[in-house]
Design a protein around this motif. Structure first.
Motif, short mmCIF file in Angstrom:
data_model
loop_
_atom_site.label_atom_id
_atom_site.label_comp_id
_atom_site.label_asym_id
_atom_site.label_seq_id
_atom_site.Cartn_x
_atom_site.Cartn_y
_atom_site.Cartn_z
N ALA A 90 5.69 -8.65 0.44
CA ALA A 90 5.57 -7.77 1.60
C ALA A 90 5.84 -6.30 1.31
CB ALA A 90 6.42 -8.25 2.77
N THR A 91 6.03 -5.93 0.04
CA THR A 91 6.22 -4.51 -0.27
C THR A 91 4.86 -3.84 -0.42
OG1 THR A 91 6.43 -5.01 -2.63
CG2 THR A 91 8.48 -4.83 -1.35
N GLU A 92 4.83 -2.55 -0.17
CA GLU A 92 3.57 -1.79 -0.22
C GLU A 92 3.07 -1.72 -1.66
OE1 GLU A 92 1.90 2.67 0.79
OE2 GLU A 92 3.76 2.01 1.69
N ILE A 93 1.76 -1.88 -1.81
CA ILE A 93 1.13 -1.83 -3.13
C ILE A 93 0.37 -0.53 -3.26
CG2 ILE A 93 -0.65 -2.86 -4.60
CD1 ILE A 93 0.07 -5.55 -3.33
N THR A 122 -0.19 -4.80 1.00
CA THR A 122 1.17 -5.26 0.75
C THR A 122 1.09 -6.55 -0.06
OG1 THR A 122 1.26 -6.48 2.83
CG2 THR A 122 2.15 -4.24 2.85
#
Length: 188
Positions: A90-93, A122
């Motif tokens: 769920a972290t931004e890519i 994400t």
């Protein structure tokens, strides 16, 4: 003779603040924790606090989690290498620059089933493999009659040719007064 009935205490188990299960347990009996909960992108790491063996009062437990890491890999199919991206769920890519390949134009990514795909915004709760797709560039091969001409009066003919394929010569040879056509040579 006195008879006694054991008090019942509630062991309440919460997942992300929501009641997951209540386990009523008789005084001094072993508390049996419920089945491990599941949460997308996380691994269950137990209950906080740790579940005590005997029920002596009402108790509350909260699920502990560890965030999972996943990886996006890139098969550039002969283009420049792109390093895999490994990060928490769920972290931004930050998408990499489009790959480059000599003689080709990058068309986009496909997934393992050859469906059009994009680098996710994400990190999803799974590993992702992306493969580059390409279109061969078309270049013009120009044939110069070097003082001669074709039947239509032209002195040059241009043949569009895809990269890394054989160049097709014009269908007819040019003519030049006083000369016999000897073939084509590379201008370079």
């Amino acid at each position: 003779t006195a008879t006694w009935k054991a008090n019942i205490y509630d062991a309440k188990f919460y997942v992300e603040g929501a009641l997951y299960e209540t386990v009523p347990t008789a005084y001094d009996a072993d508390i049996v924790a419920p089945a491990d909960p599941e949460r997308e992108g996380y691994t269950f790491k137990g209950w906080d606090p740790a579940v005590v063996n005997k029920a002596i009062e009402d108790a509350t437990y909260e699920a502990k989690w560890e965030i999972n890491k996943y990886t996006i890999t890139f098969d550039t199919d002969g283009g420049n290498e792109i390093a895999p991206i490994t990060q928490d769920f769920a972290t931004e890519i930050v998408a990499p620059e489009d790959p480059e390949k000599k003689g080709y134009t990058f068309d986009g990514w496909v997934d393992a089933e050859d469906n059009a795909a994009e680098v996710p915004a994400t990190m999803p709760a799974e590993d992702v493999a992306l493969k580059a797709t390409w279109t061969a560039n078309t270049y013009d091969a120009t044939f110069d009659a070097d003082g001669g001409e074709w039947a239509d009066g032209s002195t040059e003919q241009t043949v569009p040719t895809e990269f890394d394929t054989a160049i097709t010569e014009p269908a007819e040879d040019p003519a030049k007064d006083g000369y016999e056509f000897g073939g084509w040579v590379d201008e370079d």
